[in-house]
Design a protein around this motif. Structure first.
Motif, PDB file in Angstrom:
ATOM      1  N   SER A 134      45.793  33.521  28.594  1.00  9.63           N
ATOM      2  CA  SER A 134      46.268  33.786  29.954  1.00  9.63           C
ATOM      3  C   SER A 134      46.646  35.256  30.119  1.00  9.63           C
ATOM      4  CB  SER A 134      47.476  32.896  30.260  1.00  9.63           C
ATOM      5  OG  SER A 134      48.094  33.285  31.465  1.00  9.63           O
ATOM      6  N   ILE A 135      47.357  35.799  29.133  1.00  6.79           N
ATOM      7  CA  ILE A 135      47.795  37.199  29.203  1.00  6.79           C
ATOM      8  C   ILE A 135      46.597  38.147  29.199  1.00  6.79           C
ATOM      9  CG2 ILE A 135      49.023  39.014  27.948  1.00  6.79           C
ATOM     10  CD1 ILE A 135      50.955  36.810  26.966  1.00  6.79           C
ATOM     11  N   MET A 136      45.632  37.885  28.305  1.00  5.83           N
ATOM     12  CA  MET A 136      44.456  38.761  28.221  1.00  5.83           C
ATOM     13  C   MET A 136      43.598  38.660  29.478  1.00  5.83           C
ATOM     14  SD  MET A 136      43.214  38.710  24.226  1.00  5.83           S
ATOM     15  CE  MET A 136      43.372  36.957  23.931  1.00  5.83           C
ATOM     16  N   PHE A 137      43.471  37.437  30.011  1.00  3.18           N
ATOM     17  CA  PHE A 137      42.663  37.248  31.213  1.00  3.18           C
ATOM     18  C   PHE A 137      43.316  37.942  32.405  1.00  3.18           C
ATOM     19  CE2 PHE A 137      40.484  34.802  34.562  1.00  3.18           C
ATOM     20  CZ  PHE A 137      39.190  34.861  34.078  1.00  3.18           C
ATOM     21  N   GLU A 138      44.654  37.879  32.456  1.00  2.00           N
ATOM     22  CA  GLU A 138      45.388  38.549  33.537  1.00  2.00           C
ATOM     23  C   GLU A 138      45.269  40.065  33.416  1.00  2.00           C
ATOM     24  OE1 GLU A 138      49.825  38.294  35.625  1.00  2.00           O
ATOM     25  OE2 GLU A 138      49.432  37.334  33.699  1.00  2.00           O
ATOM     26  N   SER A 139      45.071  40.545  32.176  1.00  2.00           N
ATOM     27  CA  SER A 139      44.910  41.985  31.940  1.00  2.00           C
ATOM     28  C   SER A 139      43.465  42.436  32.134  1.00  2.00           C
ATOM     29  CB  SER A 139      45.370  42.325  30.518  1.00  2.00           C
ATOM     30  OG  SER A 139      46.713  41.949  30.318  1.00  2.00           O
ATOM     31  N   LYS A 140      42.647  41.564  32.732  1.00  2.00           N
ATOM     32  CA  LYS A 140      41.245  41.868  33.055  1.00  2.00           C
ATOM     33  C   LYS A 140      40.352  41.981  31.823  1.00  2.00           C
ATOM     34  CE  LYS A 140      42.676  42.154  37.294  1.00  2.00           C
ATOM     35  NZ  LYS A 140      42.480  41.001  38.217  1.00  2.00           N
ATOM     36  N   VAL A 141      40.776  41.386  30.695  1.00  2.00           N
ATOM     37  CA  VAL A 141      39.911  41.351  29.514  1.00  2.00           C
ATOM     38  C   VAL A 141      38.906  40.219  29.720  1.00  2.00           C
ATOM     39  CG1 VAL A 141      39.806  41.049  27.008  1.00  2.00           C
ATOM     40  CG2 VAL A 141      41.789  42.171  28.055  1.00  2.00           C
ATOM     41  N   PRO A 142      37.598  40.467  29.562  1.00  2.00           N
ATOM     42  CA  PRO A 142      36.593  39.416  29.755  1.00  2.00           C
ATOM     43  C   PRO A 142      36.885  38.194  28.887  1.00  2.00           C
ATOM     44  CG  PRO A 142      35.539  41.553  29.560  1.00  2.00           C
ATOM     45  CD  PRO A 142      36.983  41.762  29.230  1.00  2.00           C
TER      46      PRO A 142
ATOM     47  N   VAL B 135      41.824  23.658  33.602  1.00  2.00           N
ATOM     48  CA  VAL B 135      40.948  24.825  33.447  1.00  2.00           C
ATOM     49  C   VAL B 135      39.850  24.799  34.510  1.00  2.00           C
ATOM     50  CG1 VAL B 135      39.239  25.922  31.941  1.00  2.00           C
ATOM     51  CG2 VAL B 135      41.406  25.121  30.989  1.00  2.00           C
ATOM     52  N   ARG B 136      39.302  23.618  34.769  1.00  2.00           N
ATOM     53  CA  ARG B 136      38.248  23.492  35.780  1.00  2.00           C
ATOM     54  C   ARG B 136      38.785  23.879  37.164  1.00  2.00           C
ATOM     55  NH1 ARG B 136      36.804  18.564  34.738  1.00  2.00           N
ATOM     56  NH2 ARG B 136      35.084  19.133  33.348  1.00  2.00           N
ATOM     57  N   SER B 137      40.009  23.455  37.463  1.00  2.00           N
ATOM     58  CA  SER B 137      40.625  23.822  38.746  1.00  2.00           C
ATOM     59  C   SER B 137      40.856  25.325  38.826  1.00  2.00           C
ATOM     60  CB  SER B 137      41.963  23.083  38.916  1.00  2.00           C
ATOM     61  OG  SER B 137      41.776  21.693  38.928  1.00  2.00           O
ATOM     62  N   GLY B 138      41.284  25.918  37.695  1.00  2.00           N
ATOM     63  CA  GLY B 138      41.497  27.362  37.659  1.00  2.00           C
ATOM     64  C   GLY B 138      40.207  28.134  37.869  1.00  2.00           C
ATOM     65  N   GLU B 139      39.114  27.620  37.296  1.00  2.00           N
ATOM     66  CA  GLU B 139      37.808  28.265  37.486  1.00  2.00           C
ATOM     67  C   GLU B 139      37.379  28.198  38.951  1.00  2.00           C
ATOM     68  OE1 GLU B 139      35.457  27.567  33.266  1.00  2.00           O
ATOM     69  OE2 GLU B 139      35.661  25.871  34.638  1.00  2.00           O
ATOM     70  N   ALA B 140      37.582  27.029  39.566  1.00  2.00           N
ATOM     71  CA  ALA B 140      37.138  26.831  40.949  1.00  2.00           C
ATOM     72  C   ALA B 140      37.961  27.657  41.934  1.00  2.00           C
ATOM     73  CB  ALA B 140      37.223  25.347  41.316  1.00  2.00           C
ATOM     74  N   SER B 141      39.256  27.812  41.649  1.00  2.00           N
ATOM     75  CA  SER B 141      40.139  28.530  42.574  1.00  2.00           C
ATOM     76  C   SER B 141      40.255  30.017  42.260  1.00  2.00           C
ATOM     77  CB  SER B 141      41.536  27.900  42.546  1.00  2.00           C
ATOM     78  OG  SER B 141      42.110  28.020  41.246  1.00  2.00           O
ATOM     79  N   GLY B 142      39.699  30.430  41.116  1.00  2.00           N
ATOM     80  CA  GLY B 142      39.817  31.831  40.724  1.00  2.00           C
ATOM     81  C   GLY B 142      41.187  32.170  40.161  1.00  2.00           C
ATOM     82  N   LYS B 143      41.937  31.145  39.759  1.00  2.00           N
ATOM     83  CA  LYS B 143      43.281  31.358  39.215  1.00  2.00           C
ATOM     84  C   LYS B 143      43.372  30.791  37.796  1.00  2.00           C
ATOM     85  CE  LYS B 143      45.556  31.269  43.741  1.00  2.00           C
ATOM     86  NZ  LYS B 143      46.600  30.621  44.577  1.00  2.00           N
ATOM     87  N   LEU B 144      42.421  31.181  36.970  1.00  2.00           N
ATOM     88  CA  LEU B 144      42.374  30.673  35.600  1.00  2.00           C
ATOM     89  C   LEU B 144      43.585  31.129  34.787  1.00  2.00           C
ATOM     90  CD1 LEU B 144      40.840  29.072  33.484  1.00  2.00           C
ATOM     91  CD2 LEU B 144      39.503  31.121  32.959  1.00  2.00           C
ATOM     92  N   SER B 145      44.030  32.355  35.020  1.00  2.00           N
ATOM     93  CA  SER B 145      45.188  32.873  34.287  1.00  2.00           C
ATOM     94  C   SER B 145      46.430  32.032  34.564  1.00  2.00           C
ATOM     95  CB  SER B 145      45.450  34.332  34.674  1.00  2.00           C
ATOM     96  OG  SER B 145      46.607  34.819  34.030  1.00  2.00           O
TER      97      SER B 145
END
Length: 232
Positions: free
Chosen positions: A72-80, A133-143
């Motif tokens: 979550s932290i890395m994804f929020e920091s824009k790390v692929p 995780v699937r909901s986060g992917e769909a909403s763009g809020k995976l972090s």
């Protein structure tokens, strides 16, 4: 086929693991495509059983908490996502968890979604985890979804630890009471019952029942039955 490899990353860090490929050349190309400089590569089948490194440590709830939180932290920091998974795989100290994270990252590189890649390991990621995780992917809020999951799993882990801790004391007390009861039945009661039997009076039913139970406990069959009861 599976191949054990030792390689160095672009930063010079040593990485050890297992890769699956149709041939040794295919395994080498796969590792090189991930930016690894392979220093050792051999078939897993060629390594004798006694020489293999065995690790029986299971992936715990605590491991999942750290996995979700760091991701979550890395994804929020824009790390692929794939790069984040590679980093977590390198940091994992349990070979099985390292292998799972690596496989998930390879599936994503092959075009599979993150939630679908997680679904390949239902013994580790439950439906709730995958659906979040699937909901986060769909909403763009995976972090945010991963952050919520890490908090949720941590609460479950702490609750489970408290329940186990609360059960230890009663179990110890019960075992002590059983131990005292067995000692009294084997060493103290027989002496008292011998005195009662010497009176030549008819003993009450409960007293005769206690005598039978004491004789049973003093026999090897009694001990074996008690041991089998607790083991079973």
């Amino acid at each position: 086929m599976e191949f054990n490899y030792q390689a160095r990353t672009k930063t010079g860090k040593v990485q050890v693991g297992t890769v699956e490929a149709a041939s040794e050349e295919g395994a080498l190309m796969l590792l090189q495509s991930h930016g690894l400089f392979v220093t050792k590569l051999e078939s897993a089948e060629s390594v004798p059983f006694y020489a293999r490194k065995l690790d029986f440590r299971r992936v715990s709830k605590k491991d999942l908490v750290m996995f979700a939180r760091q991701l979550s932290i890395m994804f929020e920091s824009k790390v692929p996502l794939v790069e984040s998974l590679h980093t977590l795989a390198e940091q994992a100290d349990k070979p099985r968890f390292k292998e799972i994270i690596t496989d998930i990252s390879e599936k994503i590189e092959g075009g599979t979604s993150f939630s679908q890649a997680l679904a390949a390991y239902p013994e580790l990621f439950d439906p709730f985890f995958i659906n979040m995780v699937r909901s986060g992917e769909a909403s763009g809020k995976l972090s945010e979804a991963l952050s919520y999951l890490s908090d949720h799993i941590e609460r479950e882990y702490e609750l489970s630890a408290k329940v186990k801790g609360a059960m230890i004391y009663p179990i110890i007390i019960i075992c002590m009471m059983l131990g005292v009861g067995i000692v009294v039945s084997i060493y103290v009661l027989p002496q008292l019952l011998e005195i009662l039997q010497e009176t030549d009076q008819e003993l009450p039913f409960m007293t005769r029942l206690i005598i039978m139970g004491t004789n049973f406990l003093r026999s090897w069959a009694g001990f074996a039955t008690i041991i089998l009861f607790f083991v079973g």
